[in-house]
Scaffold this motif. Structure first.
Motif, PDB file in Angstrom:
ATOM      1  N   THR A  23       6.656  -2.102  -7.765  1.00 34.56           N
ATOM      2  CA  THR A  23       5.254  -2.342  -8.056  1.00 34.56           C
ATOM      3  C   THR A  23       4.370  -1.281  -7.399  1.00 34.56           C
ATOM      4  O   THR A  23       3.450  -0.747  -8.021  1.00 34.56           O
ATOM      5  N   GLY A  56       3.985  -8.639  -9.928  1.00 40.62           N
ATOM      6  CA  GLY A  56       3.444  -8.577  -8.588  1.00 40.62           C
ATOM      7  C   GLY A  56       2.873  -9.909  -8.110  1.00 40.62           C
ATOM      8  O   GLY A  56       2.316 -10.003  -7.029  1.00 40.62           O
ATOM      9  N   ASN A  92      -0.603  -8.814 -13.851  1.00 41.42           N
ATOM     10  CA  ASN A  92       0.682  -8.257 -13.452  1.00 41.42           C
ATOM     11  C   ASN A  92       1.557  -9.367 -12.902  1.00 41.42           C
ATOM     12  O   ASN A  92       1.530  -9.676 -11.728  1.00 41.42           O
TER      13      ASN A  92
END
Length: 88
Positions: free
Chosen positions: A18, A81, A78
């Motif tokens: 990430t 993450g 995301n």
């Protein structure tokens, strides 16, 4: 301690990936070369301080802020993450 199919370093590998993706995205947006004296979008003059601080600048601060806001809104969520995805 990882269990199931995940390896011992799976969470750290996910975090590293990430961070690496974010760095690559940021580097791809960096300008290079001589900057413009006038904004590419609105035509307003770009202050000399901004031209010196941001190599390859092409937009005035107002237009750059608007573009950044549009990109943030379009970036989506995301999941990789997200802490929630690690807890499931």
């Amino acid at each position: 301690m990882a269990t199931g199919w995940a390896g011992d370093g799976a969470v750290q590998d996910q975090i590293d990936a990430t961070v690496k993706d974010a760095i690559q995205r940021a580097r791809s947006r960096l300008g290079s070369g001589p900057g413009r004296e006038d904004c590419e979008e609105c035509g307003e003059p770009i202050p000399e301080g901004r031209r010196k601080a941001v190599p390859g600048v092409r937009l005035c601060l107002a237009c750059q802020s608007a573009r950044d806001a549009e990109e943030a809104a379009a970036s989506g969520y995301n999941r990789r993450g997200s802490k929630d995805s690690q807890l499931r």
